[in-house]
Design an enzyme around this catalytic site. Structure first.
Site, PDB file in Angstrom:
ATOM      1  N   SER A  78       3.927  10.389   8.519  1.00  0.00           N
ATOM      2  CA  SER A  78       4.153  11.431   7.517  1.00  0.00           C
ATOM      3  C   SER A  78       4.980  12.614   8.004  1.00  0.00           C
ATOM      4  O   SER A  78       5.072  12.878   9.208  1.00  0.00           O
ATOM      5  CB  SER A  78       2.809  11.928   6.996  1.00  0.00           C
ATOM      6  OG  SER A  78       2.257  10.913   6.199  1.00  0.00           O
ATOM      7  N   ARG A 134       0.825  14.765  14.692  1.00  0.00           N
ATOM      8  CA  ARG A 134       1.744  14.196  13.684  1.00  0.00           C
ATOM      9  C   ARG A 134       1.810  15.042  12.422  1.00  0.00           C
ATOM     10  O   ARG A 134       1.112  16.013  12.271  1.00  0.00           O
ATOM     11  CB  ARG A 134       1.294  12.775  13.337  1.00  0.00           C
ATOM     12  CG  ARG A 134      -0.151  12.678  12.892  1.00  0.00           C
ATOM     13  CD  ARG A 134      -0.513  11.230  12.514  1.00  0.00           C
ATOM     14  NE  ARG A 134      -1.927  11.120  12.205  1.00  0.00           N
ATOM     15  CZ  ARG A 134      -2.856  10.694  13.049  1.00  0.00           C
ATOM     16  NH1 ARG A 134      -2.537  10.323  14.275  1.00  0.00           N
ATOM     17  NH2 ARG A 134      -4.118  10.635  12.668  1.00  0.00           N
ATOM     18  N   ASP A 135       2.665  14.609  11.514  1.00  0.00           N
ATOM     19  CA  ASP A 135       2.783  15.145  10.153  1.00  0.00           C
ATOM     20  C   ASP A 135       3.437  16.533  10.119  1.00  0.00           C
ATOM     21  O   ASP A 135       2.850  17.507   9.628  1.00  0.00           O
ATOM     22  CB  ASP A 135       1.408  15.193   9.451  1.00  0.00           C
ATOM     23  CG  ASP A 135       0.636  13.897   9.561  1.00  0.00           C
ATOM     24  OD1 ASP A 135       1.278  12.853   9.792  1.00  0.00           O
ATOM     25  OD2 ASP A 135      -0.606  13.917   9.440  1.00  0.00           O
ATOM     26  N   LEU A 186       0.816  -1.209   0.000  1.00  0.00           N
ATOM     27  CA  LEU A 186       0.000   0.000   0.000  1.00  0.00           C
ATOM     28  C   LEU A 186       0.852   1.261   0.000  1.00  0.00           C
ATOM     29  O   LEU A 186       1.827   1.362   0.724  1.00  0.00           O
ATOM     30  CB  LEU A 186      -0.878  -0.017   1.257  1.00  0.00           C
ATOM     31  CG  LEU A 186      -1.723   1.229   1.513  1.00  0.00           C
ATOM     32  CD1 LEU A 186      -3.171   0.828   1.766  1.00  0.00           C
ATOM     33  CD2 LEU A 186      -1.204   2.007   2.703  1.00  0.00           C
ATOM     34  N   GLN A 197       4.165   7.105   2.093  1.00  0.00           N
ATOM     35  CA  GLN A 197       3.896   6.130   3.139  1.00  0.00           C
ATOM     36  C   GLN A 197       3.732   4.765   2.492  1.00  0.00           C
ATOM     37  O   GLN A 197       2.904   4.600   1.581  1.00  0.00           O
ATOM     38  CB  GLN A 197       2.597   6.493   3.881  1.00  0.00           C
ATOM     39  CG  GLN A 197       2.717   7.703   4.776  1.00  0.00           C
ATOM     40  CD  GLN A 197       3.457   7.379   6.055  1.00  0.00           C
ATOM     41  OE1 GLN A 197       2.910   6.762   6.945  1.00  0.00           O
ATOM     42  NE2 GLN A 197       4.713   7.781   6.137  1.00  0.00           N
ATOM     43  N   GLU A 251      -5.312  16.204   9.657  1.00  0.00           N
ATOM     44  CA  GLU A 251      -4.089  15.520   9.270  1.00  0.00           C
ATOM     45  C   GLU A 251      -3.350  16.352   8.215  1.00  0.00           C
ATOM     46  O   GLU A 251      -3.947  17.126   7.468  1.00  0.00           O
ATOM     47  CB  GLU A 251      -4.418  14.137   8.704  1.00  0.00           C
ATOM     48  CG  GLU A 251      -5.028  13.214   9.764  1.00  0.00           C
ATOM     49  CD  GLU A 251      -5.077  11.758   9.329  1.00  0.00           C
ATOM     50  OE1 GLU A 251      -4.640  10.906  10.109  1.00  0.00           O
ATOM     51  OE2 GLU A 251      -5.563  11.471   8.224  1.00  0.00           O
ATOM     52  N   ASP A 300       0.029   8.584   1.973  1.00  0.00           N
ATOM     53  CA  ASP A 300       0.407  10.003   1.879  1.00  0.00           C
ATOM     54  C   ASP A 300       1.732  10.251   1.158  1.00  0.00           C
ATOM     55  O   ASP A 300       2.711   9.544   1.412  1.00  0.00           O
ATOM     56  CB  ASP A 300       0.628  10.611   3.266  1.00  0.00           C
ATOM     57  CG  ASP A 300      -0.447  10.287   4.261  1.00  0.00           C
ATOM     58  OD1 ASP A 300      -1.403   9.590   3.924  1.00  0.00           O
ATOM     59  OD2 ASP A 300      -0.308  10.748   5.407  1.00  0.00           O
TER      60      ASP A 300
HETATM   61  C1  FRU Z   1      -2.866  10.416   6.809  1.00  0.00           C
HETATM   62  C2  FRU Z   1      -2.137   9.730   7.951  1.00  0.00           C
HETATM   63  C3  FRU Z   1      -1.180  10.681   8.650  1.00  0.00           C
HETATM   64  C4  FRU Z   1      -0.166   9.733   9.240  1.00  0.00           C
HETATM   65  C5  FRU Z   1      -0.059   8.683   8.172  1.00  0.00           C
HETATM   66  C6  FRU Z   1       0.193   7.292   8.654  1.00  0.00           C
HETATM   67  O1  FRU Z   1      -3.328   9.529   5.873  1.00  0.00           O
HETATM   68  O2  FRU Z   1      -3.046   9.160   8.877  1.00  0.00           O
HETATM   69  O3  FRU Z   1      -1.787  11.528   9.582  1.00  0.00           O
HETATM   70  O4  FRU Z   1       1.059  10.348   9.499  1.00  0.00           O
HETATM   71  O5  FRU Z   1      -1.300   8.710   7.475  1.00  0.00           O
HETATM   72  O6  FRU Z   1       0.359   6.421   7.562  1.00  0.00           O
END
Ligand code: FRU
Length: 485
Positions: A106, A165-166, A43, A62, A224, A46
């Site tokens: 991310s 996160r991110d 898979l 990701q 996110e 992001d």
């Molecule tokens: C968005 C998310 C981010 C996270 C990542 C994990 O799709 O949920 O917030 O960092 O995917 O794969």
């Protein structure tokens, strides 16, 4: 659909040979794309660390190697010289420390012009599966080595939930300060952006406060992937709100929206000029990220995950799914956002297709509209039934897009019909078809619509109402699909 155990989803990839057979099997899929970035196995979700550095575009995503399932995430690395031809570089960041033991989540890139840094979320879980997110830093050296800074820049803020996160890193010249924007959730379950600042890029980060976005205190339960860019004299803030339904999005609870306005870095406030808009009106578009270090001031470059959390796609059966959307150029003209695929995409055109009614699965379709209601059907059967149906209602300036008549249906529960509201009368449509995806740009990019789509052998015709003039080109491939781990 296969049921995955936690153990299977979070298995550590120790050696490339463990996924070689999977890769060979997936290569035989009818639905592999040719000019979109897609995972070698498993898979992709992001986009991460999208940046221009020393003549090369770096774009990570990701990646979960084992199948079309969200589990242990890696950053997978791709590079390009022109945003069109991409090559696989293998794993960019491994989850191999205590801070990212359950995934490298991310984040974004930052180039000092000399050095390239990657800021990411370390997804730590303890033995009771309690999550602690860390904001971490790594450097990609000239010779391609990744050096992780041994300690995170900071851990979670105690006043917010585990959803923090991110990191998106920006430098604000006027006050000579670095900023990190972090997607977050407040304890009363509202979506937020947290801000950390530092005078130095590599250390000294402290919490500066919550980003105030007047009028948007109550939109969704988690934001996110916040991303920000400056286009001309405007700032554009992009984020992906979750856990709420929004108008024009069917039953989906995952969205990707933008605000145009001004970012006040001193007062940590984003002043939006008007209402939010959807970055894309389609079914499958999420977690968009701006490229960092784009030197032209009149445009930004952005890509996104062609897919949504909690959704399922037919290629799951083949143990892969997801891709990134074509990198787009964003411009603001008269306070309105326009998005088009990078113009280099023209280089992919091969011979023009005679208007016989047969539609190649990999193609560019340019449509001119001469006025009135209109109807375009792609991927119909030879008797004209079925297909992806686009209907334009001139009085409402709205295009309705219906994928429910395709043979392979998926994600029916979130709705298979969506509308694209236009501000101007419809004049033109550009469509990019790539075997299992369709990206549509209306009126030179005033609105866009992205969807996965899985046409079968019989679905290779098209019909258009007489007020639509079509030109169709076959496109050649521009993304390698090599086994690089
Ligand atoms: C968005 C998310 C981010 C996270 C990542 C994990 O799709 O949920 O917030 O960092 O995917 O794969």
């Amino acid at each position: 659909m296969k049921e995955w155990t936690t153990e299977e989803r979070y298995r550590v990839l120790k050696d490339a040979s463990e996924i070689r057979d999977l890769y060979d099997r997936i290569q035989a899929s009818d639905y592999r794309q040719t000019y979109h970035i897609q995972p070698i196995t498993g898979l992709s979700s992001d986009p991460n660390g999208f940046i221009y550095h020393k003549g090369i575009w770096h774009l990570y995503y990701q990646w979960c190697p084992w199948g079309a399932v969200h589990g242990l995430k890696y950053w997978y690395h791709t590079t390009s010289k022109d945003l069109l031809h991409w090559q696989n570089e293998g794993v960019g960041i491994h989850p191999d420390t205590i801070y990212d033991n359950k995934g490298v989540h991310s984040g974004s890139g930052f180039s000092t012009d000399e050095e390239l840094y990657l800021f990411y979320t370390g997804n730590h879980r303890d033995e009771n599966w309690v999550r602690t997110p860390y904001t971490c830093l790594a450097q990609l050296t000239e010779d391609g080595q990744l050096i992780k800074q041994p300690e995170p820049l900071f851990g979670p803020h105690p006043d917010y939930t585990e959803h923090q996160r991110d990191p998106k890193v920006v430098y604000h010249e006027a006050n000579q300060t670095y900023y990190i924007l972090l997607g977050a959730q407040s304890k009363d379950l509202k979506g937020k952006v947290l801000i950390y600042t530092s005078k130095e890029l590599l250390q000294g980060w402290t919490f500066a406060g919550e980003l105030k976005v007047p009028g948007y205190e109550d939109l969704g339960g988690m934001w996110e992937c916040p991303s920000i860019a400056r286009i001309g004299d405007k700032d554009i803030l992009v984020f992906s709100p979750q856990y709420t339904k929004l108008p024009r999005r069917g039953n989906s609870t995952n969205h990707n929206i933008y605000l145009i306005g001004n970012m006040d870095y001193e007062n940590l406030t984003f002043h939006a000029d008007g209402e939010y808009r959807h970055l894309d009106y389609g079914f499958d578009f999420y977690a968009a990220q701006f490229a960092a270090n784009v030197k032209e001031e009149d445009k930004a470059i952005l890509t996104a995950w062609m897919g949504l959390p909690d959704n399922h796609y037919p290629t799951e059966e083949e143990d892969w799914e997801g891709s990134l959307v074509l990198p787009r150029e964003l411009r603001i003209v008269n306070d309105k956002l326009y998005q088009l695929p990078v113009q280099q995409i023209r280089e992919l055109r091969q011979e023009k297709v005679d208007p016989t009614g047969r539609l190649p699965w990999v193609a560019e379709v340019q449509v001119k509209h001469t006025g009135g209601n209109a109807q375009l059907t792609l991927f119909s059967k030879s008797d004209g039934t079925g297909g992806l149906q686009l209907s334009y209602d001139a009085a409402r300036k709205t295009v309705t897009i219906d994928r429910s008549q395709m043979e392979l249906r998926f994600n029916e529960a979130i709705g298979e019909v969506l509308e694209v509201p236009l501000e101007e009368d419809l004049t033109d449509i550009a469509l990019y078809l790539d075997r299992s995806s369709v990206e549509i740009f209306f009126n030179k990019g005033e609105a866009t619509f992205t969807t996965h789509l899985y046409p079968t052998e019989q679905e290779s015709s098209y019909q258009a109402s007489p007020n639509l003039d079509l030109e169709i080109w076959m496109l050649r491939s521009s993304v390698t699909d090599d086994f690089v781990v």
